[in-house]
Scaffold this active site. Sequence first.
Site, PDB file in Angstrom:
ATOM      1  N   GLU A  70       0.888  -0.987   0.142  1.00  0.00           N
ATOM      2  CA  GLU A  70      -0.027  -0.146   0.005  1.00  0.00           C
ATOM      3  C   GLU A  70       0.769   1.211  -0.053  1.00  0.00           C
ATOM      4  OE1 GLU A  70      -3.041  -0.093   2.962  1.00  0.00           O
ATOM      5  OE2 GLU A  70      -4.245  -1.512   1.951  1.00  0.00           O
ATOM      6  N   GLU A  94      -5.469  -8.215  -0.535  1.00  0.00           N
ATOM      7  CA  GLU A  94      -6.333  -8.041   0.582  1.00  0.00           C
ATOM      8  C   GLU A  94      -7.829  -7.726   0.366  1.00  0.00           C
ATOM      9  OE1 GLU A  94      -4.802  -5.352   3.677  1.00  0.00           O
ATOM     10  OE2 GLU A  94      -2.820  -5.750   3.156  1.00  0.00           O
TER      11      GLU A  94
HETATM   12  O1  AHR Z   1      -5.299  -5.915   6.772  1.00  0.00           O
HETATM   13  C1  AHR Z   1      -5.140  -4.930   7.603  1.00  0.00           C
HETATM   14  C2  AHR Z   1      -4.603  -3.794   7.189  1.00  0.00           C
HETATM   15  O2  AHR Z   1      -5.169  -3.174   5.883  1.00  0.00           O
HETATM   16  C3  AHR Z   1      -3.204  -4.203   6.296  1.00  0.00           C
HETATM   17  O3  AHR Z   1      -2.088  -3.901   7.308  1.00  0.00           O
HETATM   18  C4  AHR Z   1      -3.026  -2.914   5.410  1.00  0.00           C
HETATM   19  O4  AHR Z   1      -2.358  -3.366   4.242  1.00  0.00           O
HETATM   20  C5  AHR Z   1      -4.419  -2.492   5.054  1.00  0.00           C
HETATM   21  O5  AHR Z   1      -4.701  -1.153   4.959  1.00  0.00           O
END
Ligand code: AHR
Length: 500
Positions: A172, A291
């Site tokens: 990210e 994610e």
């Molecule tokens: O999954 C929780 C968080 O969400 C992770 O650390 C991050 O990559 C995202 O913002």
Amino acid sequence: MKARVTAHSAFTVADIDKRIYGSFLEHLGRAVYTGIYEPGHPTADASGMRGDVLELVRELDTPVCRYPGGNFVSAYNWEDGIGPKDQRPKRLDLAWRTTESNQVGIHEFADWAEKAGTEMMLAVNLGSRGLDEARAFVEYVNHKGGTYWSDLRAKNGRKDPWNCRLWCLGNEMDGPWQVGHKSAAEYGHLANETAKALRGLDPTLELVVCGSSHSGMPTYPQWEATVLEETYDQVDHISLHMYFENYEKNTREFLALPEKLDTYIGTVAGVIDYVKAKKRSKRKVTISFDEWNVWYHERKADAERMRDWDWPEAPVLLEDIYNFEDVLQVGCILNTFIRRADVVKIACIAQLVNVIAPIMTEPGGAAWRQTIYWPFLFASKHGRGTAMQLAVEVPGYTADHAAHVPWLDIAGVRDDDAGTLTFFAVNRNGDEPLEVDLALDGFAARTVEHTLIRHDDLEARNTKDNPDNVAPVKGDGAAIGGKGLQLVLPPHSYSMIRVG
Ligand code: AHR
């Protein structure tokens, strides 16, 4: 309400990369400590890994697991997690304002992954660190021996390299919250140079470059275009993230979000094609949706608690307790990945244990399945093969997130080796059953099985004391008839229909 679906043996989307059923484990809250690792737990093995959790992870059969973050990775020194445990430093984790004991590092995670039957997908820190630490980490993990880093690995107990194929170039990096956040041009340059160095070690690695943290980011989708223009020749996948929220408790809007997901994937697929054409490239970069999950139940309360706390070790954090409504959502999300199997090659549910996860544990006590465990399990087990191109005729509704949201969300998978067809279907309508005439053109249906998940209460949860409150049952809503199948899908329900 009636719907008509046609599956034709000549119409397919693509072979499904089984890694779309991947997962994610971050050094965050109790994901690692008292999640997968708890020395002294009654089920722990000699290395301190919980046997009850391993059993549930094995059942999920998640082919790949991303590690060690997440936001955590952007200020993580991987070398802190190697060597004798009593000599490993405690460090402040800037992402979650906690203290990291480093009792679990690459050796422990790699051993666990082997036991869990999952491949590692490792992330390097391109936030507080850079190319040099990344190449040292890859050499430590993958080189056969005879060099400083590979011999250190052997000295630390692992002679043979782990040979991890899949590497994430940071996490990210478009997010201002990220330690070492960069502009698209800065990150694109660093990612490209890092990728070149890693390819110098091994040209066959699969590399994942950071795309947007979500489609609401102000830099989206220019971020993808700039980053890919810098890195296109060196990377294999671009990573996307999306979390699904229902703060307003508006089920129709919530269940419309997968339409937004579909548009997000389609837009980034377009950006990939744009850069590919601009570069006159033959290379096909694809999407790693590494994610995704529902995340809102505890999110605001967690943010408040974090502000005040004093750097605790492995605290309760992001422990969303999922409900039945989330089963419907997770079903629709997975269906979207199946329908986009041509461009989505990896997807990781975030996360795997305790932290926004399908598996929950009690320290010293039980491990149990959250509601969302079930649609993930069914897709992971039976969603392998070829994604089918279904023609779907069904009424829908208008939502803020999408002009047309079909009441029926359905994906079909054919497994030619097993000779089966599997359909995953969500009835988004809470008032009426869906009567589906599912024509099977060019397929023979000899047997049909219906597995159903439904509950009268959208808020119903699974807890330690009531772990089977939301669980699958054998349904009676699927029969062979007409030109294929006749289905009756109850209001607000998730179904898996398997045809032999
Ligand atoms: O999954 C929780 C968080 O969400 C992770 O650390 C991050 O990559 C995202 O913002």
